[in-house]
Motif scaffolding. Structure first.
Motif, PDB file in Angstrom:
ATOM      1  N   MET A 212       0.826  -1.219   0.000  1.00 12.70           N
ATOM      2  CA  MET A 212       0.000   0.000   0.000  1.00 12.70           C
ATOM      3  C   MET A 212       0.857   1.264   0.000  1.00 12.70           C
ATOM      4  N   PRO A 213       0.538   2.255  -0.836  1.00 12.84           N
ATOM      5  CA  PRO A 213       1.202   3.556  -0.727  1.00 12.84           C
ATOM      6  C   PRO A 213       0.662   4.316   0.484  1.00 12.84           C
ATOM      7  N   SER A 214       1.363   5.367   0.899  1.00 17.11           N
ATOM      8  CA  SER A 214       1.005   6.107   2.115  1.00 17.11           C
ATOM      9  C   SER A 214      -0.430   6.627   2.105  1.00 17.11           C
ATOM     10  N   ARG A 215      -0.855   7.166   0.968  1.00 17.14           N
ATOM     11  CA  ARG A 215      -2.209   7.755   0.922  1.00 17.14           C
ATOM     12  C   ARG A 215      -3.282   6.699   1.168  1.00 17.14           C
ATOM     13  N   MET A 216      -3.032   5.455   0.737  1.00 21.53           N
ATOM     14  CA  MET A 216      -4.005   4.387   0.926  1.00 21.53           C
ATOM     15  C   MET A 216      -4.005   3.874   2.370  1.00 21.53           C
ATOM     16  N   VAL A 217      -2.832   3.951   3.017  1.00 18.24           N
ATOM     17  CA  VAL A 217      -2.720   3.487   4.408  1.00 18.24           C
ATOM     18  C   VAL A 217      -3.720   4.230   5.287  1.00 18.24           C
ATOM     19  N   ARG A 218      -3.865   5.548   5.074  1.00 18.10           N
ATOM     20  CA  ARG A 218      -4.782   6.364   5.887  1.00 18.10           C
ATOM     21  C   ARG A 218      -6.229   5.896   5.729  1.00 18.10           C
ATOM     22  N   GLU A 219      -6.580   5.423   4.524  1.00 21.31           N
ATOM     23  CA  GLU A 219      -7.958   4.985   4.268  1.00 21.31           C
ATOM     24  C   GLU A 219      -8.224   3.589   4.820  1.00 21.31           C
ATOM     25  N   VAL A 220      -7.294   2.668   4.573  1.00 21.09           N
ATOM     26  CA  VAL A 220      -7.503   1.263   4.922  1.00 21.09           C
ATOM     27  C   VAL A 220      -7.262   0.994   6.416  1.00 21.09           C
ATOM     28  N   CYS A 221      -6.327   1.723   7.004  1.00 25.13           N
ATOM     29  CA  CYS A 221      -5.932   1.449   8.395  1.00 25.13           C
ATOM     30  C   CYS A 221      -6.478   2.520   9.346  1.00 25.13           C
ATOM     31  N   GLU A 222      -7.785   2.610   9.414  1.00 25.14           N
ATOM     32  CA  GLU A 222      -8.418   3.601  10.298  1.00 25.14           C
ATOM     33  C   GLU A 222      -8.322   3.165  11.754  1.00 25.14           C
ATOM     34  N   LEU A 223      -8.052   4.133  12.638  1.00 27.16           N
ATOM     35  CA  LEU A 223      -7.956   3.864  14.070  1.00 27.16           C
ATOM     36  C   LEU A 223      -9.040   4.630  14.814  1.00 27.16           C
ATOM     37  N   ASP A 224      -9.475   4.087  15.966  1.00 29.87           N
ATOM     38  CA  ASP A 224     -10.379   4.854  16.817  1.00 29.87           C
ATOM     39  C   ASP A 224      -9.541   5.820  17.665  1.00 29.87           C
ATOM     40  N   ASN A 225     -10.198   6.613  18.495  1.00 32.08           N
ATOM     41  CA  ASN A 225      -9.490   7.638  19.276  1.00 32.08           C
ATOM     42  C   ASN A 225      -8.462   7.044  20.228  1.00 32.08           C
ATOM     43  N   THR A 226      -8.788   5.879  20.828  1.00 30.47           N
ATOM     44  CA  THR A 226      -7.852   5.214  21.744  1.00 30.47           C
ATOM     45  C   THR A 226      -6.605   4.765  20.995  1.00 30.47           C
ATOM     46  N   GLY A 227      -6.814   4.211  19.790  1.00 29.55           N
ATOM     47  CA  GLY A 227      -5.692   3.770  18.966  1.00 29.55           C
ATOM     48  C   GLY A 227      -4.805   4.923  18.545  1.00 29.55           C
ATOM     49  N   LYS A 228      -5.437   6.046  18.175  1.00 26.42           N
ATOM     50  CA  LYS A 228      -4.668   7.228  17.768  1.00 26.42           C
ATOM     51  C   LYS A 228      -3.801   7.749  18.910  1.00 26.42           C
ATOM     52  N   LEU A 229      -4.355   7.724  20.126  1.00 20.64           N
ATOM     53  CA  LEU A 229      -3.608   8.193  21.298  1.00 20.64           C
ATOM     54  C   LEU A 229      -2.415   7.281  21.585  1.00 20.64           C
ATOM     55  N   LEU A 230      -2.646   5.961  21.481  1.00 25.86           N
ATOM     56  CA  LEU A 230      -1.566   4.993  21.708  1.00 25.86           C
ATOM     57  C   LEU A 230      -0.446   5.185  20.687  1.00 25.86           C
TER      58      LEU A 230
END
Length: 285
Positions: A212-230
């Motif tokens: 996956m290129p970087s731009r696709m990573v943001r779409e496919v690998c979504e995180l919830d707020n807890t994941g983003k904080l971790l």
């Protein structure tokens, strides 16, 4: 031993991959007279005295190197710090682009190089750094100098860092201990690859999470707020690069695929982060 078992748990080659692999081995002249279509994923394990031309490919009549012969398979580098630094550095671009371009005065050739890099090394020259029972006898600064033979940019491109601790005699001799067989692990891997094939069905050049290129990573690998904080905490504490950020998300997505989960949970993300052990400050004292 673990590295040599790796091809046995990888998904079988599809027809397109088998044709690609066979063509490269044929061009390199290593296919053999009576050989037909290659049906098993290649496993290449060059010696640490190898030159950069032999690894990447080249010569007056440009031939494929070890990284192209490992296309669709595994390239195993045993005792990574023993390889010449210049040889290791030429791996960086092919690992990123999954191909190698060999240019000469009259010709320029592109060879595919989509390989899985597996490397092993001792933690220090004597081999006992961080050992639970034996004491390391290396002098001050020796361990850091030894590990510094591998550049940060190359280490950044290696997704999983796993410290293998010594196995005790009791564990080795325990006949009641049952480990998973390659067949069971392969089933899980094939299911995960099937999920990824479906995910990228509409993309010609992408078949797996790693591609996956970087731009696709943001779409496919979504995180919830807890994941983003971790992930934010890990990025700041370990001082990880943007490349490491993308790779952690890809590994977390793969962990989720292996467990059959549609979403990346906090457990999958934590597992991906703990595989960046060599990024931790003070790993080598």
């Amino acid at each position: 031993m673990l590295a040599r078992r790796l091809p046995t748990i990888l998904p079988p080659l599809n027809l397109h991959e088998a044709l690609d692999t066979t063509k490269i081995h044929s061009v390199a002249g290593v296919l053999g007279k009576d050989a037909s279509l290659i049906s098993e994923r290649p496993f290449r394990s060059p010696h640490h005295t190898i030159s950069d031309v032999a690894l990447v490919g080249g010569g007056s009549n440009p031939n494929p190197g070890e990284i192209s012969l490992a296309h669709n398979g595994v390239l195993f580098l045993d005792e990574l710090p023993e390889f010449k630094r210049a040889v290791l550095e030429v791996l960086r671009q092919p690992m990123e682009e999954r191909k190698v371009t060999i240019s000469r005065a009259r010709v320029s050739v592109d060879y595919p190089a989509s390989f899985m890099l597996v490397a092993s090394m001792n933690p220090c020259p004597c081999g006992y750094y961080n050992h639970p029972e034996k004491e390391c006898v290396c002098g001050p600064g020796v361990v850091k100098k030894y590990l510094n033979k591998i550049s940060g940019p190359l280490l950044d491109r290696i997704d999983l860092h796993v410290e293998v601790t010594p196995v005790s005699y009791d564990e080795l001799s325990n006949s009641e201990f049952k480990s998973e067989t390659s067949e069971i692990i392969t089933e899980r891997v094939v299911k995960a690859r099937s999920i990824q094939n479906s995910r990228f069905d509409s993309y010609k050049e992408i078949n797996a999470n790693a591609q996956m290129p970087s731009r696709m990573v943001r779409e496919v690998c979504e995180l919830d707020n807890t994941g983003k904080l971790l992930l934010k905490t890990a990025m700041e504490k370990l001082q990880l690069s943007a490349r490491a950020y993308d790779r952690i998300l890809k590994v977390a997505r793969t962990c989720a695929d292996l467990s059959g989960s549609e979403k990346i949970t906090i457990e999958h993300l934590a597992e991906a982060i703990q595989y960046r052990s060599l990024d931790r400050e003070g790993w080598a004292g």
